[in-house]
Design a protein around this motif. Structure first.
Motif, PDB file in Angstrom:
ATOM      1  N   UNK A  11       0.873  -1.174   0.000  1.00 15.92           N
ATOM      2  CA  UNK A  11       0.000   0.000   0.000  1.00 15.92           C
ATOM      3  C   UNK A  11       0.912   1.226   0.000  1.00 15.92           C
ATOM      4  N   UNK A  12       1.130   1.787  -1.155  1.00 10.62           N
ATOM      5  CA  UNK A  12       2.078   2.898  -1.260  1.00 10.62           C
ATOM      6  C   UNK A  12       1.458   4.148  -0.616  1.00 10.62           C
ATOM      7  N   UNK A  13       2.132   4.730   0.373  1.00  9.52           N
ATOM      8  CA  UNK A  13       1.510   5.805   1.161  1.00  9.52           C
ATOM      9  C   UNK A  13       1.592   7.167   0.482  1.00  9.52           C
ATOM     10  N   UNK A  14       1.105   7.239  -0.748  1.00  6.79           N
ATOM     11  CA  UNK A  14       1.223   8.463  -1.533  1.00  6.79           C
ATOM     12  C   UNK A  14      -0.106   8.801  -2.203  1.00  6.79           C
ATOM     13  N   UNK A  15      -0.309  10.115  -2.399  1.00  8.98           N
ATOM     14  CA  UNK A  15      -1.450  10.637  -3.161  1.00  8.98           C
ATOM     15  C   UNK A  15      -2.792  10.254  -2.535  1.00  8.98           C
ATOM     16  N   UNK A  16      -2.850  10.161  -1.216  1.00 10.30           N
ATOM     17  CA  UNK A  16      -4.088   9.763  -0.553  1.00 10.30           C
ATOM     18  C   UNK A  16      -4.130  10.358   0.839  1.00 10.30           C
ATOM     19  N   UNK A  17      -5.340  10.503   1.358  1.00  7.22           N
ATOM     20  CA  UNK A  17      -5.509  10.815   2.776  1.00  7.22           C
ATOM     21  C   UNK A  17      -5.323   9.539   3.581  1.00  7.22           C
ATOM     22  N   UNK A  18      -5.000   9.696   4.860  1.00 13.20           N
ATOM     23  CA  UNK A  18      -4.748   8.488   5.645  1.00 13.20           C
ATOM     24  C   UNK A  18      -5.997   7.614   5.745  1.00 13.20           C
ATOM     25  N   UNK A  19      -7.167   8.222   5.773  1.00 14.31           N
ATOM     26  CA  UNK A  19      -8.385   7.414   5.844  1.00 14.31           C
ATOM     27  C   UNK A  19      -8.491   6.473   4.649  1.00 14.31           C
ATOM     28  N   UNK A  20      -8.054   6.928   3.484  1.00 17.36           N
ATOM     29  CA  UNK A  20      -8.074   6.065   2.300  1.00 17.36           C
ATOM     30  C   UNK A  20      -7.064   4.930   2.435  1.00 17.36           C
ATOM     31  N   UNK A  21      -5.908   5.234   2.994  1.00 20.43           N
ATOM     32  CA  UNK A  21      -4.889   4.203   3.217  1.00 20.43           C
ATOM     33  C   UNK A  21      -5.416   3.163   4.200  1.00 20.43           C
ATOM     34  N   UNK A  22      -6.011   3.614   5.281  1.00 23.13           N
ATOM     35  CA  UNK A  22      -6.543   2.684   6.291  1.00 23.13           C
ATOM     36  C   UNK A  22      -7.607   1.771   5.702  1.00 23.13           C
ATOM     37  N   UNK A  23      -8.482   2.332   4.875  1.00 22.04           N
ATOM     38  CA  UNK A  23      -9.511   1.508   4.232  1.00 22.04           C
ATOM     39  C   UNK A  23      -8.878   0.479   3.292  1.00 22.04           C
ATOM     40  N   UNK A  24      -7.816   0.868   2.584  1.00 17.81           N
ATOM     41  CA  UNK A  24      -7.151  -0.061   1.675  1.00 17.81           C
ATOM     42  C   UNK A  24      -6.519  -1.219   2.437  1.00 17.81           C
ATOM     43  N   UNK A  25      -5.917  -0.932   3.571  1.00 17.06           N
ATOM     44  CA  UNK A  25      -5.325  -1.991   4.393  1.00 17.06           C
ATOM     45  C   UNK A  25      -6.404  -2.954   4.884  1.00 17.06           C
ATOM     46  N   UNK A  26      -7.515  -2.409   5.352  1.00 15.34           N
ATOM     47  CA  UNK A  26      -8.620  -3.255   5.822  1.00 15.34           C
ATOM     48  C   UNK A  26      -9.168  -4.108   4.689  1.00 15.34           C
ATOM     49  N   UNK A  27      -9.303  -3.523   3.502  1.00 17.11           N
ATOM     50  CA  UNK A  27      -9.832  -4.274   2.362  1.00 17.11           C
ATOM     51  C   UNK A  27      -8.870  -5.375   1.941  1.00 17.11           C
ATOM     52  N   UNK A  28      -7.553  -5.097   2.007  1.00 16.02           N
ATOM     53  CA  UNK A  28      -6.563  -6.106   1.645  1.00 16.02           C
ATOM     54  C   UNK A  28      -6.586  -7.274   2.623  1.00 16.02           C
ATOM     55  N   UNK A  29      -6.699  -6.970   3.909  1.00 13.72           N
ATOM     56  CA  UNK A  29      -6.778  -8.048   4.896  1.00 13.72           C
ATOM     57  C   UNK A  29      -8.051  -8.862   4.687  1.00 13.72           C
ATOM     58  N   UNK A  30      -9.153  -8.191   4.428  1.00 14.76           N
ATOM     59  CA  UNK A  30     -10.416  -8.883   4.205  1.00 14.76           C
ATOM     60  C   UNK A  30     -10.349  -9.751   2.946  1.00 14.76           C
ATOM     61  N   UNK A  31      -9.638  -9.294   1.928  1.00 16.82           N
ATOM     62  CA  UNK A  31      -9.525 -10.051   0.681  1.00 16.82           C
ATOM     63  C   UNK A  31      -8.710 -11.325   0.857  1.00 16.82           C
ATOM     64  N   UNK A  32      -7.813 -11.333   1.851  1.00 14.57           N
ATOM     65  CA  UNK A  32      -7.070 -12.554   2.126  1.00 14.57           C
ATOM     66  C   UNK A  32      -5.580 -12.498   1.861  1.00 14.57           C
TER      67      UNK A  32
END
Length: 263
Positions: A11-32
């Motif tokens: 999850x490259x920590x660029x061009x996003x707000x932290x809330x978007x990064x946090x959601x991406x991490x949660x979605x990646x964990x949920x995806x498996x």
């Protein structure tokens, strides 16, 4: 390859707000996914050079609380940016916060703008590699002195392909090697790493082999597997953090590992 495959996402920590990064991490964990990485830079590496960007290790501390299953780490920490004893203590702390899910990814550093704007001496590729060789034993020694100690032998991931130094350090200290390039290049670097393991008397099978992947697993997975890669990392950037390719690799991993089990 008889070792089960693992899928990671950076999850490259660029061009996003932290809330978007946090959601991406949660979605990646949920995806498996098996592992979620960020990176250790101070400015974007692609897109708008002065775009939004966040710091690596404070983010990992937050991820340790925000996730429950995936391993987490930096791909990779720049050795130049922190005193080795401090880095060891930071890693130990995130290890405890995450209940033993931290991977300490580390490399010699290369992004000159980080050095110039944050006041670090850039030096040369050789001097930065020498500093890495001095830091690694200091990190592992500090882990033994800390109270409490880490919850486990924290896996060290070393990123890079230098055949005289980086791969030798990998043979000495790492649990994971992260390489770069196509399957042919990775196979060559694998063989060099195996030779370094032989020279120091280490079993090469103790080191997991990792690489970044791009594109469909139907097109590239076979060659990567033949090169000895068992951890496959897909990079995604903000602000959208599209995980479609990551999900393709998860599906491939599941099918691949089922075939291994059946055989």
């Amino acid at each position: 390859m008889t070792t089960p495959a693992r899928v990671a996402v950076q999850i490259q920590p660029q061009h996003a707000d932290y809330a978007q990064i946090r959601r991406a991490v949660a979605a990646a964990e949920e995806a498996g996914v098996d592992v979620v990485y960020n990176w250790d830079h101070f400015f974007p590496l692609s897109g708008e050079p002065d775009g939004k960007h966040f710091e690596c290790w404070t983010m990992l501390g937050a991820w340790a609380e925000a996730t429950s299953r995936v391993e987490i780490g930096a791909l990779v920490t720049c050795n130049s940016y922190r005193n080795p004893e401090l880095l060891a203590d930071m890693a130990r702390t995130v290890d405890h916060i995450s209940d033993g899910r931290l991977i300490l990814g580390i490399g010699a550093g290369w992004f000159e703008r980080d050095y110039n704007e944050y006041g670090y001496e850039f030096g040369t590729a050789g001097s930065r590699l020498n500093e890495l060789s001095e830091a690694l034993p200091r990190i592992t020694s500090r882990w033994e002195k800390l109270n409490p100690k880490p919850t486990r032998d924290i896996p060290i991931l070393i990123g890079g392909g230098g055949e005289k130094k980086t791969l030798r350090y990998t043979a000495e200290y790492a649990s994971i090697w992260h390489g770069f390039g196509d399957a042919e290049t990775l196979a060559h670097k694998r063989d060099v790493l195996d030779r370094w393991c032989g020279e120091i008397g280490r079993d090469p099978a103790e080191i997991e082999r990792s690489a970044g992947v791009s594109g469909s697993p139907d097109e590239v997975a076979e060659g990567m597997v033949a090169a000895g890669i068992t951890q496959f990392t897909v990079g995604v950037s903000g602000p959208d953090y599209d995980l479609a390719e990551v999900r393709d690799w998860i599906d491939w991993r599941d099918d691949h590992n089922k075939q291994l089990t059946a055989s």
